[in-house]
Design a protein around this motif. Structure first.
Motif, PDB file in Angstrom:
ATOM      1  N   VAL A  70      -5.513  64.411 -72.583  1.00  0.00           N
ATOM      2  CA  VAL A  70      -6.072  62.976 -73.684  1.00  0.00           C
ATOM      3  C   VAL A  70      -7.200  63.615 -75.104  1.00  0.00           C
ATOM      4  N   VAL A  71      -8.139  64.361 -75.207  1.00  0.00           N
ATOM      5  CA  VAL A  71      -9.078  64.825 -75.891  1.00  0.00           C
ATOM      6  C   VAL A  71      -7.990  65.835 -77.544  1.00  0.00           C
ATOM      7  N   LEU A  75      -6.845  66.528 -62.738  1.00  0.00           N
ATOM      8  CA  LEU A  75      -7.549  65.610 -63.658  1.00  0.00           C
ATOM      9  C   LEU A  75      -8.665  65.038 -64.462  1.00  0.00           C
ATOM     10  N   PHE A  76      -8.518  66.998 -64.782  1.00  0.00           N
ATOM     11  CA  PHE A  76      -9.532  67.281 -66.039  1.00  0.00           C
ATOM     12  C   PHE A  76      -8.566  68.143 -67.175  1.00  0.00           C
ATOM     13  N   PHE A  91     -17.058  61.555 -69.391  1.00  0.00           N
ATOM     14  CA  PHE A  91     -15.204  61.063 -68.451  1.00  0.00           C
ATOM     15  C   PHE A  91     -15.011  62.306 -67.330  1.00  0.00           C
ATOM     16  N   MET A  92     -15.639  64.099 -67.734  1.00  0.00           N
ATOM     17  CA  MET A  92     -15.846  65.081 -67.019  1.00  0.00           C
ATOM     18  C   MET A  92     -16.419  64.235 -65.653  1.00  0.00           C
ATOM     19  N   PHE A 125     -14.300  61.670 -63.722  1.00  0.00           N
ATOM     20  CA  PHE A 125     -13.416  62.735 -63.529  1.00  0.00           C
ATOM     21  C   PHE A 125     -13.551  63.555 -61.946  1.00  0.00           C
ATOM     22  N   TYR A 126     -14.827  64.719 -61.852  1.00  0.00           N
ATOM     23  CA  TYR A 126     -15.540  65.536 -60.983  1.00  0.00           C
ATOM     24  C   TYR A 126     -15.833  64.259 -59.535  1.00  0.00           C
ATOM     25  N   ILE A 131      -5.253  65.631 -66.950  1.00  0.00           N
ATOM     26  CA  ILE A 131      -5.611  64.532 -67.777  1.00  0.00           C
ATOM     27  C   ILE A 131      -6.606  63.917 -68.933  1.00  0.00           C
ATOM     28  N   SER A 132      -7.415  64.318 -68.225  1.00  0.00           N
ATOM     29  CA  SER A 132      -8.955  63.836 -69.347  1.00  0.00           C
ATOM     30  C   SER A 132      -9.103  65.226 -70.909  1.00  0.00           C
ATOM     31  N   PHE A 133      -8.216  65.998 -70.199  1.00  0.00           N
ATOM     32  CA  PHE A 133      -8.140  66.804 -71.769  1.00  0.00           C
ATOM     33  C   PHE A 133      -7.355  66.667 -72.506  1.00  0.00           C
TER      34      PHE A 133
END
Length: 580
Positions: free
Chosen positions: A198-199, A191-192, A3-4, A7-8, A194-196
């Motif tokens: 979530v986890v 974006l990072f 997912f990283m 997003f990158y 958001i992804s972080f």
């Protein structure tokens, strides 16, 4: 992580889009002459244009710039544009003011005047610049005077220029490409985040997202890039830029407090850091509004009230670095360029030194560095927290096993079986067998507790080996064990376990004078899904049966088969088929 990487890639697409959108609005690369004021003067509202014509009224160097006065005059000399096209437009850095009155004075004294308000200014689509049309400039014009009423910013005065090209801005295409690139880069940490989040639901991730949003707003408004997308009034842009910087700086202090590892800050420093964050958002944020009533003090007040923020955050990061904080080392690298460029911008904003607006590019580069390094810091912190979480989960599982397992035999203990007893009954474990080793105290007395422990371990092994997935073995304590069974022939299976115990102990614990036998009390319940018996009731019935077995000569099984009804029929007992 997948997912990283996703997003990158999305972030890089966003950067390219930002560059593509911003490119058409950029100025051409050809050089267009611009003319700076030769002199300046700070006055009240009463002096008129005639009073300002003598040279004695002017300061003709880069000293004594002030924005805390009712009006500032700028003097543009005709000698500066001799041999060039006649200037037609005035432009300067976007800032709050009430009005600008232009006077074009010819050699014969004829004066052409034009007064424009802030609403008449037009923001450039490139750079933090607005423009206004001048009154007619002719070959006979010797001087142009610009009277700026109620200025709220020193750079509004020091960066003022006149030119003949209405599309001219101070910033080149390369400058604007850099600005667009930084703006695009700011999408990546969002974006990072958001992804972080979530986890890992950490507070510092939300604060970093808010901080990046404030930075993006600052870049778009202070850099003028917002004008390429929106038709924004210069008054709004003039307020949004310093306000977003104040909010971003204050949130950065809160982010620092939440992001650093536990123990990286002293209790006093944590409190001071949080207080400084709120102070920065409130006090410089108030001055950033540039209200008419605060015009004499808001420019100086805005920049001076940033000093506590710079001092406290620098001290907080330094303290954390000295305490060995890994996160603080990332932050020190990320924030050092921003602190340096902020100090330069503060000195320029206070008029202590004069420089071109292109110096702001250093701040945007510093923001880009901050974005990259802090994103790496968050990723590093994310991995560290994940490692800590995994270690904590492993430790929790180990502790759970310790708390629910008997340390000697490895079987479940009483605490574990009582917690799961109702669930196991629902799953069909309707047979409760209580096992007790006969004359076990004599083994401890004659052979010692080490031999006694070996006999208990062998007993547990015998029960476990004789069982299957439809049986659960538990050590209650001492020489007492419980076996829960489900499925067909529970009594025969329980008896097989009981008979296996003496043989296993004799095999694994040599030197005993007599075989170690076991007595067993078994309760079998029919229609168990409808009964309401608790663990203690099962245990009490099985314990009574087990003592009956011992009283009958030991080394045997006593059982009771129960049929439980919601309401027992008249003349029918609950307990049936009692045997030994």
């Amino acid at each position: 992580m997948a997912f990283m990487r996703l997003f990158y890639r999305l972030g890089m697409v966003a950067v390219l889009l930002a560059l593509c959108v911003a490119r058409p609005a950029m100025a051409d690369d050809h050089t267009v002459p611009t003319f700076a004021p030769a002199c300046h003067s700070a006055t009240g509202l009463t002096p008129g244009v005639r009073a300002m014509q003598p040279r004695a009224q002017w300061t003709c160097d880069n000293n004594e710039w002030r924005s805390d006065v009712p009006a500032v005059w700028l003097r543009f000399e005709a000698e500066s544009w001799q041999g060039e096209k006649l200037p037609q437009h005035f432009f300067s850095r976007i800032a709050r003011f009430t009005s600008i009155t232009f006077h074009a004075i010819d050699a014969d004294g004829e004066t052409r005047t034009r007064r424009l308000t802030q609403a008449d200014g037009e923001a450039f689509p490139s750079g933090p610049v607005f423009r206004m049309p001048l009154p007619e400039i002719t070959d006979k014009t010797t001087v142009v005077l610009a009277r700026i009423e109620a200025p709220h910013s020193v750079p509004l005065l020091t960066e003022a220029r006149i030119t003949h090209d209405p599309g001219k801005a101070e910033w080149s295409q390369v400058d604007m490409m850099l600005l667009a690139f930084v703006a695009g880069m700011l999408i990546l940490p969002l974006l990072f985040d958001i992804s972080f989040f979530v986890v890992l639901r950490e507070r510092f991730v939300v604060l970093h997202a808010a901080m990046v949003t404030a930075m993006m707003t600052y870049v778009l408004t202070a850099g003028g890039l917002a004008s390429a997308f929106l038709n924004m009034p210069i008054a709004l842009m003039a307020v949004l830029a310093p306000l977003s910087w104040a909010l971003g700086a204050g949130i950065s202090a809160l982010f620092l407090n939440a992001f650093l590892e536990r123990g990286a800050q002293s209790r006093l420093m944590r409190r001071v850091t949080v207080a400084t964050g709120w102070f920065t958002m409130i006090v410089p944020g108030f001055f950033a509004l540039q209200l008419d009533l605060t015009q004499p003090i808001d420019d100086v007040g805005y920049f001076l009230t940033f000093l506590p923020c710079i001092a406290v955050m620098s001290a907080a990061v330094l303290e954390a670095v000295l305490r060995g904080s890994r996160s603080a080392r990332f932050i020190a690298v990320a924030w050092l360029p921003i602190i340096i460029t902020s100090i330069e911008r503060l000195l320029r904003g206070l008029g202590w030194h004069v420089g071109p607006s292109s110096l702001d590019q250093m701040m945007y580069v510093a923001i880009g560095i901050e974005v990259v390094v802090i994103s790496l810091a968050i990723a590093d912190r994310f991995l560290a927290l994940r490692h800590e979480r995994d270690a904590a989960l492993t430790e929790a599982k180990m502790l759970e096993q310790i708390s629910t397992r008997d340390s000697l035999t490895g079987l479940m203990n009483r605490r574990a079986i009582e917690a799961r007893f109702d669930e196991l009954l629902v799953q069909g474990f309707h047979t409760f067998a209580l096992v007790d080793l006969d004359r076990f105290k004599a083994i401890n007395d004659l052979h010692g507790h080490q031999v006694g422990d070996a006999a208990l371990i062998a007993c547990a092994s015998a029960i476990r080996a004789a069982g299957d997935r439809d049986s659960i073995a538990v050590r209650l304590g001492g020489e007492e064990f419980v076996v829960l069974l489900r499925g067909p022939r529970p009594l025969e299976r329980a008896e097989a376990m009981r008979q296996a115990i003496p043989m296993r102990i004799a095999k694994e614990v040599p030197g005993l004078d007599l075989p170690v036998t076991a007595s067993m009390g078994v309760v079998v319940v029919n229609e168990a899904n409808r009964h309401k018996m608790a663990f203690a009731e099962f245990y009490a019935r099985a314990d009574a049966l087990m003592y009956e077995a011992k009283a009958s000569g030991r080394n045997r099984l006593a059982y009771e088969r129960l049929t439980v009804f919601t309401a027992a029929p008249e003349g029918r007992r609950d307990g049936e088929d009692r045997a030994a």
